[in-house]
Design a protein around this motif. Structure first.
Motif, PDB file in Angstrom:
ATOM      1  N   MET A   1       0.775  -1.250   0.204  1.00 54.46           N
ATOM      2  CA  MET A   1      -0.128  -0.153   0.020  1.00 54.46           C
ATOM      3  C   MET A   1       0.894   1.369  -0.122  1.00 54.46           C
ATOM      4  SD  MET A   1      -3.077   1.007   2.504  1.00 54.46           S
ATOM      5  CE  MET A   1      -4.078  -0.374   2.375  1.00 54.46           C
ATOM      6  N   LYS A   2       1.992   1.158   0.680  1.00 50.47           N
ATOM      7  CA  LYS A   2       2.674   2.379   0.926  1.00 50.47           C
ATOM      8  C   LYS A   2       3.187   2.701  -0.647  1.00 50.47           C
ATOM      9  CE  LYS A   2       7.171   4.100   2.781  1.00 50.47           C
ATOM     10  NZ  LYS A   2       8.177   4.082   3.816  1.00 50.47           N
ATOM     11  N   SER A   3       3.428   1.782  -1.490  1.00 51.56           N
ATOM     12  CA  SER A   3       4.068   2.170  -2.850  1.00 51.56           C
ATOM     13  C   SER A   3       2.839   2.971  -3.573  1.00 51.56           C
ATOM     14  CB  SER A   3       4.616   1.179  -3.609  1.00 51.56           C
ATOM     15  OG  SER A   3       3.556   0.097  -3.711  1.00 51.56           O
ATOM     16  N   ARG A   4       1.645   2.590  -3.482  1.00 48.11           N
ATOM     17  CA  ARG A   4       0.620   3.341  -3.977  1.00 48.11           C
ATOM     18  C   ARG A   4       0.766   4.736  -3.596  1.00 48.11           C
ATOM     19  NH1 ARG A   4      -5.167   1.812  -5.309  1.00 48.11           N
ATOM     20  NH2 ARG A   4      -6.444   3.694  -5.162  1.00 48.11           N
ATOM     21  N   TYR A   5       0.784   5.214  -2.202  1.00 47.11           N
ATOM     22  CA  TYR A   5       0.719   6.647  -1.841  1.00 47.11           C
ATOM     23  C   TYR A   5       1.966   7.117  -2.225  1.00 47.11           C
ATOM     24  CZ  TYR A   5      -3.357   5.037   0.591  1.00 47.11           C
ATOM     25  OH  TYR A   5      -4.576   4.779   1.020  1.00 47.11           O
ATOM     26  N   GLN A   6       3.248   6.806  -2.268  1.00 47.08           N
ATOM     27  CA  GLN A   6       4.260   7.165  -2.897  1.00 47.08           C
ATOM     28  C   GLN A   6       4.130   7.790  -4.257  1.00 47.08           C
ATOM     29  OE1 GLN A   6       7.030   3.780  -1.797  1.00 47.08           O
ATOM     30  NE2 GLN A   6       8.138   5.388  -0.613  1.00 47.08           N
ATOM     31  N   MET A   7       3.379   6.940  -5.035  1.00 54.47           N
ATOM     32  CA  MET A   7       3.223   7.352  -6.470  1.00 54.47           C
ATOM     33  C   MET A   7       2.443   8.290  -6.546  1.00 54.47           C
ATOM     34  SD  MET A   7       1.012   4.974  -9.437  1.00 54.47           S
ATOM     35  CE  MET A   7      -0.520   5.118  -8.551  1.00 54.47           C
ATOM     36  N   PHE A   8       1.086   8.392  -5.732  1.00 48.28           N
ATOM     37  CA  PHE A   8       0.494   9.531  -5.552  1.00 48.28           C
ATOM     38  C   PHE A   8       0.868  11.058  -5.246  1.00 48.28           C
ATOM     39  CE2 PHE A   8      -3.591   6.436  -5.138  1.00 48.28           C
ATOM     40  CZ  PHE A   8      -4.006   6.624  -6.518  1.00 48.28           C
ATOM     41  N   ALA A   9       1.926  10.758  -4.302  1.00 41.19           N
ATOM     42  CA  ALA A   9       2.568  11.766  -3.748  1.00 41.19           C
ATOM     43  C   ALA A   9       3.611  12.462  -4.940  1.00 41.19           C
ATOM     44  CB  ALA A   9       3.517  11.653  -2.501  1.00 41.19           C
ATOM     45  N   ALA A  10       4.055  11.553  -5.694  1.00 35.19           N
ATOM     46  CA  ALA A  10       4.950  11.862  -6.782  1.00 35.19           C
ATOM     47  C   ALA A  10       4.157  12.404  -7.869  1.00 35.19           C
ATOM     48  CB  ALA A  10       5.688  10.675  -7.217  1.00 35.19           C
ATOM     49  N   TYR A  11       2.830  11.804  -8.132  1.00 35.25           N
ATOM     50  CA  TYR A  11       2.080  12.530  -9.028  1.00 35.25           C
ATOM     51  C   TYR A  11       1.471  13.730  -8.726  1.00 35.25           C
ATOM     52  CZ  TYR A  11      -2.270  13.257 -11.581  1.00 35.25           C
ATOM     53  OH  TYR A  11      -3.452  13.402 -12.303  1.00 35.25           O
ATOM     54  N   ILE A  92       5.066  16.637   1.778  1.00 29.29           N
ATOM     55  CA  ILE A  92       4.119  15.488   1.631  1.00 29.29           C
ATOM     56  C   ILE A  92       5.086  14.216   1.202  1.00 29.29           C
ATOM     57  CG2 ILE A  92       2.465  14.551   0.088  1.00 29.29           C
ATOM     58  CD1 ILE A  92       1.432  17.413  -0.093  1.00 29.29           C
ATOM     59  N   ASN A  93       6.047  14.297   0.435  1.00 27.83           N
ATOM     60  CA  ASN A  93       6.642  13.105   0.048  1.00 27.83           C
ATOM     61  C   ASN A  93       7.289  12.608   0.957  1.00 27.83           C
ATOM     62  OD1 ASN A  93       6.646  12.306  -3.101  1.00 27.83           O
ATOM     63  ND2 ASN A  93       6.628  14.744  -3.054  1.00 27.83           N
ATOM     64  N   ARG A  94       8.077  13.596   1.921  1.00 28.40           N
ATOM     65  CA  ARG A  94       8.635  12.928   3.133  1.00 28.40           C
ATOM     66  C   ARG A  94       7.773  12.289   4.124  1.00 28.40           C
ATOM     67  NH1 ARG A  94      12.212  18.302   4.470  1.00 28.40           N
ATOM     68  NH2 ARG A  94      13.646  17.994   2.719  1.00 28.40           N
ATOM     69  N   TYR A  95       6.590  12.868   4.551  1.00 31.35           N
ATOM     70  CA  TYR A  95       5.735  12.120   5.183  1.00 31.35           C
ATOM     71  C   TYR A  95       5.379  10.622   4.771  1.00 31.35           C
ATOM     72  CZ  TYR A  95       1.265  11.088   7.289  1.00 31.35           C
ATOM     73  OH  TYR A  95       0.326  10.422   8.184  1.00 31.35           O
ATOM     74  N   ILE A  96       4.995  10.715   3.494  1.00 31.30           N
ATOM     75  CA  ILE A  96       4.389   9.325   3.006  1.00 31.30           C
ATOM     76  C   ILE A  96       5.755   8.507   2.836  1.00 31.30           C
ATOM     77  CG2 ILE A  96       4.023   8.225   0.788  1.00 31.30           C
ATOM     78  CD1 ILE A  96       1.721   9.935   2.101  1.00 31.30           C
ATOM     79  N   ASP A  97       6.843   8.995   2.756  1.00 29.39           N
ATOM     80  CA  ASP A  97       8.088   7.848   2.692  1.00 29.39           C
ATOM     81  C   ASP A  97       8.233   7.419   4.211  1.00 29.39           C
ATOM     82  OD1 ASP A  97       8.637   8.221   0.089  1.00 29.39           O
ATOM     83  OD2 ASP A  97      10.186   9.762   0.134  1.00 29.39           O
TER      84      ASP A  97
END
Length: 175
Positions: A1-11, A92-97
């Motif tokens: 699931m984390k990789s999905r949120y990393q994708m959304f943060a990058a997007y 946002i990216n740091r938080y998700i990571d």
């Protein structure tokens, strides 16, 4: 699931760069004109996106100031707004990571802006779904405004597939 949120943060960060690149080409009077959308103008919409992200990041992390209202103009200058947007996207990216499965499975408690006497409790993952979906919703409004002002040929696509194809994020290794 984390990789999905990393994708959304990058997007999110990728879209915002494209959005601001296009918005930088809009004459100031057009950029600030009331066009009948939720937050009136392109300027109001871009500010609202930052306002909402700051509200949600405060809920997620407990850090940061809560803007005075959903329609707050945090930055009157386009360049200052863009700088703040970029900084917010880094946060946002740091938080998700920093998330792990335990955190993603956890609960989030927060008070709403419109009814602060009410406390909401919900699982973190659906709150993150809303967070990223909300960004897409209002960026869609900004995109429509840009298309009306600049024309379709000068307005970038925000299709997630473009980011996926450019970066490989979200594509299977069999692609």
């Amino acid at each position: 699931m984390k990789s999905r949120y990393q994708m959304f943060a990058a997007y999110n960060a990728w879209c915002n760069e494209r959005l601001y690149d296009a918005a930088a080409k809009v004459p100031d009077a057009e950029y600030r004109a009331d066009r009948g959308v939720f937050f009136k103008s392109l300027h109001g919409t871009l500010n609202h996106l930052l306002v909402a992200d700051r509200i949600w990041m405060r809920r997620f992390t407990g850090v940061g100031e809560i803007p005075p209202g959903l329609d707050a103009i945090l930055f009157d200058s386009f360049e200052d707004l863009r700088k703040a947007r970029r900084s917010q996207d880094v946060l946002i990216n740091r938080y998700i990571d920093g998330l792990d499965q335990e955190k993603l499975s956890g609960l989030l408690r927060y008070k709403t802006v419109t009814t602060p006497q009410k406390t909401i409790e919900q699982p973190l993952a659906p709150a993150l779904d809303h967070f990223f979906n909300h960004q897409t919703h209002h960026r869609g409004q900004a995109h429509a405004l840009l298309t009306a002002i600049l024309g379709n040929d000068k307005t970038p696509s925000f299709d997630l597939l473009i980011l996926q194809r450019q970066t490989g994020i979200g594509l299977s290794s069999m692609s």
